[in-house]
Design a protein around this motif. Structure first.
Motif, PDB file in Angstrom:
ATOM      1  N   THR A  54       0.801  -1.231   0.000  1.00 57.95           N
ATOM      2  CA  THR A  54       0.000   0.000   0.000  1.00 57.95           C
ATOM      3  C   THR A  54       0.830   1.276   0.000  1.00 57.95           C
ATOM      4  OG1 THR A  54      -0.094   0.069   2.418  1.00 57.95           O
ATOM      5  CG2 THR A  54      -1.829  -1.172   1.274  1.00 57.95           C
ATOM      6  N   PRO A  81      -7.261   3.061   0.498  1.00 59.48           N
ATOM      7  CA  PRO A  81      -7.949   2.498  -0.675  1.00 59.48           C
ATOM      8  C   PRO A  81      -7.229   1.291  -1.266  1.00 59.48           C
ATOM      9  CG  PRO A  81      -7.973   4.886  -0.794  1.00 59.48           C
ATOM     10  CD  PRO A  81      -7.087   4.527   0.372  1.00 59.48           C
ATOM     11  N   LYS A  82      -5.898   1.309  -1.276  1.00 64.38           N
ATOM     12  CA  LYS A  82      -5.165   0.140  -1.767  1.00 64.38           C
ATOM     13  C   LYS A  82      -5.346  -1.049  -0.829  1.00 64.38           C
ATOM     14  CE  LYS A  82      -1.533   2.274  -4.592  1.00 64.38           C
ATOM     15  NZ  LYS A  82      -0.063   2.444  -4.774  1.00 64.38           N
ATOM     16  N   LYS A  85      -8.489  -3.076  -1.428  1.00 62.89           N
ATOM     17  CA  LYS A  85      -8.505  -4.030  -2.538  1.00 62.89           C
ATOM     18  C   LYS A  85      -8.240  -5.449  -2.042  1.00 62.89           C
ATOM     19  CE  LYS A  85      -7.012  -0.635  -5.994  1.00 62.89           C
ATOM     20  NZ  LYS A  85      -5.919  -0.215  -6.924  1.00 62.89           N
ATOM     21  N   GLU A  86      -7.480  -5.561  -0.949  1.00 65.03           N
ATOM     22  CA  GLU A  86      -7.177  -6.866  -0.373  1.00 65.03           C
ATOM     23  C   GLU A  86      -8.110  -7.217   0.785  1.00 65.03           C
ATOM     24  OE1 GLU A  86      -4.895  -9.106  -1.302  1.00 65.03           O
ATOM     25  OE2 GLU A  86      -4.182  -7.886  -2.984  1.00 65.03           O
ATOM     26  N   ASN A 112     -14.218  -3.820   1.092  1.00 63.22           N
ATOM     27  CA  ASN A 112     -14.702  -2.442   1.146  1.00 63.22           C
ATOM     28  C   ASN A 112     -14.711  -1.911   2.583  1.00 63.22           C
ATOM     29  OD1 ASN A 112     -15.901  -0.002   0.766  1.00 63.22           O
ATOM     30  ND2 ASN A 112     -17.715  -0.778  -0.287  1.00 63.22           N
TER      31      ASN A 112
END
Length: 891
Positions: free
Chosen positions: A9, A26-27, A30-31, A34
């Protein structure tokens, strides 16, 4: 930055040509999934873990648990939180620096370099708790109080000047500058922190812990922070993470706007009452909703400040446009403002009304429903509508068996007036809660102006004072032309500090004090503070009422709390006509116009040389050397015995066998009851000690000022004049029964006899044990008195942690059980079984209470060591022992 960064990240943010490294939420999403609906306070915690992931103290599973919170809203998982910085005030800061100095001695005695002991995180200490209201209602009051403060605290200030020079990463804001929380809000706090490392600038949320429970005030600026014990703060300074459970977050939704004549103080007393009724102890509270659009940052700060009063760990306001406006007004530079806005928007930390988070639970308030309020007479959550105060006071008299004394009055010697129940003897505009808020202070000034113009005067039995939280306050009141009117009514500047709110109200005039005591009168104080616990404000004053600054002025005019200011007159005008409160209450437009006089040049001027101090501060001699040259004859600063055994092998925990009970307490015993605070009585154990060491009574100063001397503090532990030990009948104060002889004596004297006979001790208590400020001496004193364990029905968060930090075991009765349910009197001997090297957090332990007749009561109690880190600290004898042993073993 630790930065294992298993989620990859690490990113770069460009802001107006400046480049910042940051760990992207936000990165991470992704993992992890949300996280848009995570409360902003939880996102700050997630970023903290993301940035400090090291595979040991912070793991990938910790990050996943934070994201999973949205599914469960409650996750029973321990995390390791690393705040960016530490904030201290001098009452709690001096013993903290004393401990660091003692640790340096221990390192030196072990043959190591004392430079091992240095703060690793930035530390700011603000001297704000030492000034007392000795002089008042005089143009010379401020100058005289400062002079007296410097004389009284010479040794402490010499010690702090040494610390400022000896320790790295440690700054001191000198006396006469402001209250630590207001200085933090107006100057130190940045919302987004930066750090240079390996030629790069890292940006991350500003976070902190503080040694005062009202550290929470900074949450109004979107800065996550709360109060911890001085012990825990010292560990954070030395690189230890703050161990905590992932919190529940209660959302407090606000709509509408405050009505004409309703203040931020009225709002916060309403919020405090609502949240206490809701039950938010140990939880985060996060404010949201469209009502925040109508809530200035100073009003938010008033609410965040009182988080300890409503029991929450913190009261958090996310960053939004109002945050930026306030930071600009208070003199922060444009580069900082640009970074804060860009970073918070990039990370999803920027508040908008169209994206409301999800919470563990919620409650809602329409701001238009708030009414003029006070709180008291002894708890901040006990809100009373202003018009009901008089009738409420009559109920207090009835409850205390004085129903037939409502018309009682006592002549005051040498004066032409009498004192009665409910009379206001102290009226104080004080405390960071309200003096950080220009609207309520301008309201007080405008009300004073209208009162003077009407010919009203302060009643002669009222001790009035004005102690703002920063010099900016006196600047804007002067610019608005309101200072002369406050002065006219006796609200002269007495100092920049906490004063009355922490018990530094100074003495009442002798004739006033004599009348109160001769007549056993229940008199009142009215203060714009946040605390009104028994015995806190002044020993002669049993009823203490929290109120807005304009109401403080109003009650000084009325002279009594047995009144309904909505319909009873404040006094007579020049023509003999009644003057009502509504006649002099300023309108919202008048207040708003006055607030316009506040500008950022005031902040820039007052904070331009904030660490410099006046000539008297700069002239204090500074001792040389990496270790402190302790003075044997000092009664302020002494080398504590906490680390005397640091070179001895560490023993495993062992059962507590046949302990005597030092005291039995009912519900709501506060840290004000436990920890020494306020004035030192000549006939108390601490008073005897000082006199034996050549200190005259007039030079006693306060317990708070002597927190660097363990001999004074341990003698004052459990010594509050209002504390009630249930082992004794109808006795108030710090006394107990010495079980071997049945003799009544001071708790200190009894503890020393038990220690002399190698008898372990326990304390028994009810619900909410340790409520109140983060007083480290409530735990340190308990330890030095020989207490091995406390068994209570429930604990306030900070004190439980502090007990562990000093190696005292907190145990909790099972639900529905307690002292009364088990028939305990305190005459029993107590044994606790199951304490060994395999002790686990939350483990149930067997307790045996054996009466004098040999009859045994057996029950189980829960070990309230909640996390594995806390267990490490306990097994090491305390958190600082753990840190020191780790340092010595690593070299």
């Amino acid at each position: 930055m630790s930065g294992k960064d298993s989620l990859n990240t690490l990113s770069t943010l460009d802001v107006n040509g400046n480049s910042y490294e940051y760990y992207s939420l936000p990165k991470a999403a992704k993992e992890l999934g949300n996280i848009d609906k995570l409360p902003a306070s939880m996102k700050v915690l997630l970023e903290n873990l993301l940035r400090n992931e090291d595979g040991d103290t912070v793991t990938r599973d910790d990050l996943s648990a934070m994201a999973d919170w949205l599914k469960e809203r409650k996750i029973d998982r321990e995390i390791q939180y690393r705040p960016a910085r530490v904030l201290m005030q001098d009452f709690t800061g001096v013993p903290g620096i004393v401990d660091l100095a003692a640790m340096r001695d221990a390192v030196s005695n072990a043959g190591q370099n004392p430079d091992l002991i240095n703060p690793l995180s930035p530390v700011d200490l603000v001297i704000d708790h030492s000034v007392m209201v000795d002089k008042y209602a005089s143009p010379q009051a401020f100058k005289e109080n400062v002079r007296i403060e410097m004389e009284r605290n010479k040794e402490r200030y010499e010690f702090l000047r040494w610390g400022q020079k000896a320790f790295e990463n440690f700054r001191v804001v000198p006396p006469g500058t402001g209250i630590c929380h207001q200085v933090n809000l107006e100057y130190l706090g940045k919302s987004v922190w930066t750090k240079e490392e390996n030629g790069k600038t890292f940006a991350y949320p500003d976070t902190l812990v503080g040694t005062d429970s009202h550290t929470t005030m900074i949450n109004a600026l979107g800065v996550l922070g709360w109060g911890v014990g001085g012990i825990e703060a010292e560990a954070a300074m030395l690189g230890q993470p703050v161990s905590m459970l992932i919190p529940e977050v209660v959302g407090f939704r606000m709509t509408g706007k405050l009505n004409e004549g309703v203040t931020a103080t009225d709002l916060v007393l309403t919020v405090t009452q609502m949240l206490r009724e809701k039950g938010v102890v140990g939880k985060f509270v996060e404010f949201y909703g469209p009502g925040l659009d109508n809530l200035p940052l100073a009003d938010r700060a008033t609410i965040s400040n009182m988080s300890p009063e409503y029991g929450a760990t913190c009261g958090f306001f996310p960053v939004d446009e109002e945050t930026i406006n306030y930071m600009r007004l208070s003199g922060r530079d444009e580069e900082t403002l640009a970074l804060v806005e860009a970073y918070c928007k990039e990370q999803g930390l920027w508040r908008t009304n169209d994206n409301e988070p999800e919470f563990t639970d919620t409650l809602e308030l329409d701001l238009s429903e708030v009414r003029a309020s006070l709180a008291g007479p002894k708890r901040p959550q006990d809100r009373v509508n202003m018009e009901q105060l008089g009738s409420n006071f009559d109920l207090i008299l009835e409850t205390n068996g004085k129903a037939n004394e409502k018309d009682k009055s006592v002549p005051v010697k040498g004066q032409d007036f009498e004192l009665s129940h409910g009379d206001v003897v102290i009226a104080a505009i004080t405390s960071c809660t309200n003096t950080s808020n220009p609207s309520v202070l301008m309201a007080a000034g405008l009300l004073a102006k209208k009162a003077v113009e009407k010919g009203l005067i302060r009643q002669p039995w009222v001790k009035s004072s004005f102690a703002p939280g920063s010099k900016v306050v006196t600047d804007y009141l002067a610019k608005a032309g309101l200072t002369p009117y406050l002065d006219e009514l006796g609200f002269h500047l007495v100092g920049y500090g906490c004063t009355t709110c922490i018990g530094n109200s100074g003495p009442l005039d002798d004739e006033i004090s004599d009348a109160i005591n001769e007549g056993d009168l229940t008199v009142s104080s009215v203060l714009s503070g946040n605390r009104n616990f028994e015995g806190r404000v002044h020993p002669d004053v049993k009823a203490n009422w929290l109120a807005s600054p304009p109401l403080v002025v109003a009650y000084a005019l009325a002279g009594t709390t047995r009144t309904d200011l909505s319909k009873d007159p404040l006094g007579k005008d020049k023509d003999g006509n009644d003057v009502m409160l509504k006649d002099i209450w300023p309108s919202s437009s008048e207040i708003a116009e006055a607030v316009k006089t506040v500008d950022n040049e005031m902040f820039r001027k007052e904070y331009g040389e904030v660490f410099k101090g006046d000539e008297e501060w700069r002239s204090i001699k500074v001792a040389e050397g990496k270790t402190y040259d302790w003075q044997d004859d000092s009664t302020y600063v002494k080398n504590p015995p906490f680390f005397d055994d640091i070179n001895e092998p560490l023993a495993d925990p062992s059962d507590i066998e046949d302990a005597n009970v030092l005291a039995v307490f009912a519900d709501s015993i506060t840290t004000d009851h436990i920890s020494p605070a306020g004035s030192i009585k000549p006939d108390s154990p601490a008073g005897h000690y000082l006199q034996e060491n050549g200190v005259e009574v007039k030079d006693f100063n306060s317990f708070g000022s002597r927190r660097g001397n363990h001999e004074v503090m341990m003698r004052g532990t459990f010594g509050n004049i209002r504390i009630k030990n249930q082992m004794l009948d109808d006795v108030e104060g710090g006394f107990t029964k010495y079980i071997p002889t049945g003799e009544q004596m001071s708790i200190y004297d009894a503890a020393m006899k038990y220690i002399e006979n190698d008898t372990p001790l326990v304390v028994l208590a009810g619900k909410e044990y340790g409520t109140g400020s983060s007083r480290d001496w409530a735990a340190k004193g308990t330890r030095l008195l020989g207490v091995k364990a406390v068994i209570a029905e429930s604990y306030e968060r900070i004190h439980r942690s502090n007990l562990i930090g000093m190696g005292v075991l907190p145990l909790q009765f099972e639900d529905g059980q307690g002292v009364e349910a088990h028939g305990l009197t305190g005459d029993e001997t107590i044994s606790v079984k199951g304490l060994n090297k395999d002790l686990k957090p939350g483990q149930m332990l067997d307790v045996v209470a054996k009466g004098k007749d040999g009859k045994e009561v057996k029950f189980q109690a829960k070990c309230r060591i909640d996390t594995s880190n806390e267990m490490k600290y306990y097994k090491s004898g305390g958190i600082l022992h753990y840190v020191l042993r780790q340092m010595l073993e690593s070299k």
